[in-house]
Structure formats: structure tokens, C-alpha cells
Enzyme design. Structure first.
Site, mmCIF file in Angstrom:
data_model
loop_
_atom_site.group_PDB
_atom_site.id
_atom_site.type_symbol
_atom_site.label_atom_id
_atom_site.label_comp_id
_atom_site.label_asym_id
_atom_site.label_seq_id
_atom_site.Cartn_x
_atom_site.Cartn_y
_atom_site.Cartn_z
ATOM 1 N N LYS A 172 45.265 -36.023 -36.086
ATOM 2 C CA LYS A 172 46.487 -35.945 -36.753
ATOM 3 C C LYS A 172 46.403 -36.924 -38.047
ATOM 4 O O LYS A 172 47.218 -36.642 -38.937
ATOM 5 C CB LYS A 172 47.323 -36.816 -35.850
ATOM 6 C CG LYS A 172 48.075 -35.861 -34.663
ATOM 7 C CD LYS A 172 48.640 -36.920 -33.731
ATOM 8 C CE LYS A 172 49.021 -36.166 -32.308
ATOM 9 N NZ LYS A 172 49.073 -37.141 -31.357
ATOM 10 N N LYS A 187 38.300 -46.518 -33.364
ATOM 11 C CA LYS A 187 39.402 -47.155 -34.084
ATOM 12 C C LYS A 187 39.076 -48.826 -34.560
ATOM 13 O O LYS A 187 39.975 -48.932 -35.502
ATOM 14 C CB LYS A 187 40.455 -46.923 -33.269
ATOM 15 C CG LYS A 187 41.196 -45.341 -33.164
ATOM 16 C CD LYS A 187 42.243 -45.667 -32.531
ATOM 17 C CE LYS A 187 42.963 -44.017 -32.662
ATOM 18 N NZ LYS A 187 44.278 -44.003 -31.890
ATOM 19 N N LYS A 238 36.585 -33.616 -34.559
ATOM 20 C CA LYS A 238 37.628 -32.753 -33.973
ATOM 21 C C LYS A 238 38.936 -32.905 -34.919
ATOM 22 O O LYS A 238 39.006 -33.684 -35.770
ATOM 23 C CB LYS A 238 37.883 -33.390 -32.698
ATOM 24 C CG LYS A 238 38.672 -34.899 -32.888
ATOM 25 C CD LYS A 238 39.385 -35.470 -31.437
ATOM 26 C CE LYS A 238 40.074 -36.658 -31.912
ATOM 27 N NZ LYS A 238 40.825 -37.287 -30.783
HETATM 28 P P1 TYM Z 1 47.046 -37.493 -28.370
HETATM 29 O O1 TYM Z 1 48.667 -37.885 -28.780
HETATM 30 O O2 TYM Z 1 46.105 -38.024 -29.405
HETATM 31 O O3 TYM Z 1 46.908 -35.959 -28.161
HETATM 32 C C1 TYM Z 1 47.696 -35.085 -27.154
HETATM 33 C C2 TYM Z 1 47.079 -34.238 -26.461
HETATM 34 O O4 TYM Z 1 46.418 -33.286 -27.454
HETATM 35 C C3 TYM Z 1 44.938 -33.249 -27.061
HETATM 36 N N1 TYM Z 1 44.010 -32.907 -28.324
HETATM 37 C C4 TYM Z 1 43.426 -32.081 -28.648
HETATM 38 N N2 TYM Z 1 42.863 -31.129 -27.807
HETATM 39 C C5 TYM Z 1 42.028 -29.977 -28.509
HETATM 40 N N3 TYM Z 1 41.337 -30.200 -29.710
HETATM 41 C C6 TYM Z 1 41.989 -31.285 -30.363
HETATM 42 N N4 TYM Z 1 41.207 -31.474 -31.525
HETATM 43 C C7 TYM Z 1 42.665 -32.301 -29.833
HETATM 44 N N5 TYM Z 1 43.276 -33.394 -30.398
HETATM 45 C C8 TYM Z 1 43.947 -33.969 -29.479
HETATM 46 C C9 TYM Z 1 44.595 -34.630 -26.535
HETATM 47 O O5 TYM Z 1 43.385 -34.329 -25.528
HETATM 48 C C10 TYM Z 1 45.821 -34.859 -25.610
HETATM 49 O O6 TYM Z 1 45.804 -34.114 -24.470
HETATM 50 N N6 TYM Z 1 45.952 -40.978 -25.200
HETATM 51 C C11 TYM Z 1 46.601 -39.823 -25.309
HETATM 52 C C12 TYM Z 1 48.050 -39.657 -24.894
HETATM 53 C C13 TYM Z 1 48.269 -40.447 -23.431
HETATM 54 C C14 TYM Z 1 48.099 -39.625 -22.261
HETATM 55 C C15 TYM Z 1 48.684 -40.508 -21.349
HETATM 56 C C16 TYM Z 1 47.586 -38.410 -22.006
HETATM 57 C C17 TYM Z 1 48.946 -41.614 -23.127
HETATM 58 N N7 TYM Z 1 49.113 -41.625 -21.625
HETATM 59 C C18 TYM Z 1 48.577 -40.197 -19.924
HETATM 60 C C19 TYM Z 1 47.498 -38.054 -20.335
HETATM 61 C C20 TYM Z 1 48.146 -38.948 -19.722
HETATM 62 C C21 TYM Z 1 46.412 -39.352 -26.703
HETATM 63 O O7 TYM Z 1 46.538 -40.245 -27.509
HETATM 64 O O8 TYM Z 1 46.655 -38.014 -26.958
#
Ligand code: TYM
Length: 326
Positions: A195, A111, A192
Site C-alpha cells: 500500500k 519498518k 511484495k
Molecule cells: P494488511 O492491512 O497489511 O493487509 C491486509 C491483508 O492483505 C494481505 N496482503 C497480501 N496478500 C497477498 N499479496 C500481497 N502483496 C499482500 N499484501 C497484503 C495481508 O496478509 C493481510 O491478510 N497485521 C495485519 C492486520 C491485522 C490482522 C490482525 C490480520 C491486524 N490484526 C488479526 C489477521 C488477524 C496487516 O497489517 O494486514
């Protein structure tokens, strides 16, 4: 009963990668565990956000949680910024983390690539994430594979603190699915699904209509071999589509390979469109019902109250252990 915690950023375009890697696990876990699910709006401001859009996305993601099957009577569903202890614990953890370990985080490297100076919040992002998890004495964190490094860092910090001040934190484990933990982009299957990718056809969003789903799948990158066979290295496009097919239908990849033996990609993709459309239709319908109903703000208010009660208790213990306050 185990305590489960996970979070999703309110950044719009929630896609089938998020669903198959994360939301699907959330729903499966809620019957036999004490689940706490969060819309992590404080994480999303590590990059610039339009305030009105952020608010709208926060409610959209909350509605998506419920539309995918999260029942706010069974699970705690809340918005991160409504519970101030997340920021409070993040500061304490920051004082027990190192710039070296933070600068090794691949998400930060990606990022901040190309810029001389990055927002400090982008750098300390994984610490706020560790605070989210540790605040709820979490045993298990269901996430996609891309979060593995952050979960490991959270564990490292918690273990480090416990070594000095024993019993301060519960040490959590990540939970990753076999299929769906890493859904790849439809146009560039070596990346991957994300969004923020510019090409709309690189992903299928949970709220996409049938036409968009069809277009994205029919145009998805494949290869010239013509056999439906799982081989991540040689055939990343078809392998990704097989993963999606299997995750939505529950049919093992081996069975799918047999089913499509001697049949072309066209037929396989047409069936995948049908499977995907059928899987997403009820989610879209339920989303439309919930999004503007009173059910949504009511659930979030109740969720925040319940989350706050747990968070206050943890902070009392943590501050006491650190000798903070009077
Ligand atoms: P975020 O918002 O990017 O994504 C949400 C969840 O979706 C999963 N994910 C995927 N799984 C499979 N294939 C993909 N292409 C893919 N893209 C995203 C992510 O692994 C996630 O589980 N940092 C985290 C948010 C967060 C969080 C936390 C998660 C903040 N605090 C505490 C767990 C515990 C994030 O940006 O996820």
C-alpha cells in the site's frame, strides 16, 4: 462451525494483493463459518496518521469489505477501536511475551530500519494482533503469506499461556491461499505489492479506473525471453502476472501457459487488463453505492455490539484465569 477472524489496516490504497490474498478468502469463508472481520485502526497508528484521513480510510476499508462481498448480516464487521477489550488483552499478552521474539519479527525490522529508536507500538504490534485473534476464540485466520510470522507468534504466546493456565485460549491456525497469498509489485516483482510503495504503478488499487489498470499492467516489468511461462526465479514478473490472471479467472496457470504458447507478452497483458477490469468493476460500483449510505454506519454499529459481546465473555474468562480483578 468454525470461528474465523481477520483484520485489515485502514491505510488507503487497498490493492489486488490484499484482495487476492485476503478479502477473497473472507468472502469464501463467510457462508460456512462464524466470521469476524475487523478494520484494525489501532494498528495503523503505530505509524503517524492524519486524524481526518484515518477516519476516512477506516470507512473506506469498511465499504471495501462490503463491496467485495462481506455481508454484515452473515459476518461480524467492526472497527477495532470500538471494542476496548483488544487493548486490554494486548496488555496481558505483552506480559507473557519476550522482547527477543518481538525483535525477530521481519516486519518490525523492515519498518524500523535505519532508525535508532522506533515507536514502542511498532515493536508490540504483533501482540495487539495476537489479542485481536485470541479475543474471539478464533480457529482460523485467513491472511496473506506476509502475516505468517505474526500468526506463528500468536500461536506461541497462546500455547505458552495455556501451558501455565490451561484452557485460557483457543489455538488458531493461519489460512493461506495457494495462489494470491503473495502478490508481487508490478514494477519490482521481487518485492511484495504494498500500500505504501511510492510508485503508483507498482500496484493496482481496488478502486482504480480502467486507464490506471491498463497503464500499470502494460508497463509491468517482464523479461526479454518472450514466453509466457511460470518460473519465479528466472521470470518473477511474468510469474506474478500469471498468478494474478489465474487468481482472477480461476484458470490454472498450466492452462494459461498453454493458451499463450507462441503468443507474445503484449497479447497476454491485454487479456489480463480485461480480466482485471472486469473483476474490479463490480467492486468499484458497489463501493460507490455503499460508501455514503446509512447502510455502512449501521453495519459497523451492529458489528461492534456483536463483537463486544464475544470479547467481554472472553475477557471475563481470561481475567479470571489470571487472577485479575476481584
Ligand atoms: P494488511 O492491512 O497489511 O493487509 C491486509 C491483508 O492483505 C494481505 N496482503 C497480501 N496478500 C497477498 N499479496 C500481497 N502483496 C499482500 N499484501 C497484503 C495481508 O496478509 C493481510 O491478510 N497485521 C495485519 C492486520 C491485522 C490482522 C490482525 C490480520 C491486524 N490484526 C488479526 C489477521 C488477524 C496487516 O497489517 O494486514
Amino acid at each position: 462451525m468454525k470461528r474465523v477472524f481477520s483484520g485489515v489496516q485502514p491505510t488507503g490504497n487497498i490493492h489486488i494483493g490484499n484482495y487476492l490474498g485476503a478479502f477473497k478468502q473472507f468472502v469464501e469463508l463467510q457462508n460456512e463459518n462464524e466470521c469476524v472481520y475487523c478494520i484494525v485502526d489501532m494498528h495503523s497508528i503505530t505509524v503517524p496518521q492524519d486524524p481526518a484521513e484515518l477516519k476516512n480510510n477506516t470507512l473506506n476499508v469498511a465499504a471495501i469489505y462490503m463491496a467485495t462481498g462481506i455481508d454484515p448480516k452473515k459476518s461480524i464487521l467492526f472497527v477495532q477501536s470500538e471494542v476496548k477489550e483488544h487493548a486490554e488483552l494486548a496488555w496481558i499478552l505483552m506480559c507473557n511475551s519476550y522482547t527477543g521474539e518481538l525483535s525477530r519479527m521481519t516486519q518490525f525490522k523492515d519498518k524500523s530500519k535505519g532508525s535508532e529508536s522506533a515507536p514502542a507500538g511498532l515493536f508490540t504490534y504483533p501482540i495487539l494482533m495476537a489479542a485481536d485473534i485470541l479475543l474471539y476464540d478464533t480457529d482460523m485466520v485467513p491472511v496473506g503469506n506476509d502475516q505468517k510470522q505474526h500468526i506463528e507468534l500468536c500461536r506461541d504466546i497462546a500455547i505458552r499461556v495455556n501451558n501455565k493456565l490451561s484452557g485460557t485460549f483457543v489455538i488458531p491456525d493461519g489460512r493461506y491461499l495457494k495462489e494470491g497469498a503473495r502478490v508481487m509489485s508490478l514494477d519490482e516483482p521481487d518485492k511484495k505489492m504494498s500500500k505504501s510503495a511510492e510508485n503508483e504503478l507498482s500496484r493496482i488499487s481496488l478502486l482504480d479506473d480502467e486507464n490506471k489498470i491498463k497503464k500499470a499492467i502494460m508497463r509491468a516489468t517482464t523479461d526479454s525471453e518472450g514466453t509466457v511461462r511460470f518460473d519465479i526465479k528466472e521470470k518473477p514478473g511474468i510469474s506474478n502476472l500469471l498468478t494474478i490472471y489465474s487468481a482472477f479467472s480461476g484458470v490454472p496457470i498450466k492452462t494459461l501457459e498453454k493458451k499463450y504458447e507462441g503468443r507474445g507478452y503484449g497479447e497476454f497483458k491485454k487479456d489480463l487488463v480485461e480480466i482485471t477490469v472486469d473483476a474490479l468493476r463490480p467492486i468499484r460500483e458497489r463501493f460507490n453505492e455503499i460508501r455514503n449510505s446509512q447502510e455502512l454506519p449501521d453495519a459497523l454499529e451492529e458489528g461492534a455490539d456483536k463483537a463486544r459481546a464475544i470479547a467481554e465473555k472472553t475477557m471475563k474468562r481470561v481475567k479470571g484465569n489470571f487472577g485479575l480483578g476481584v
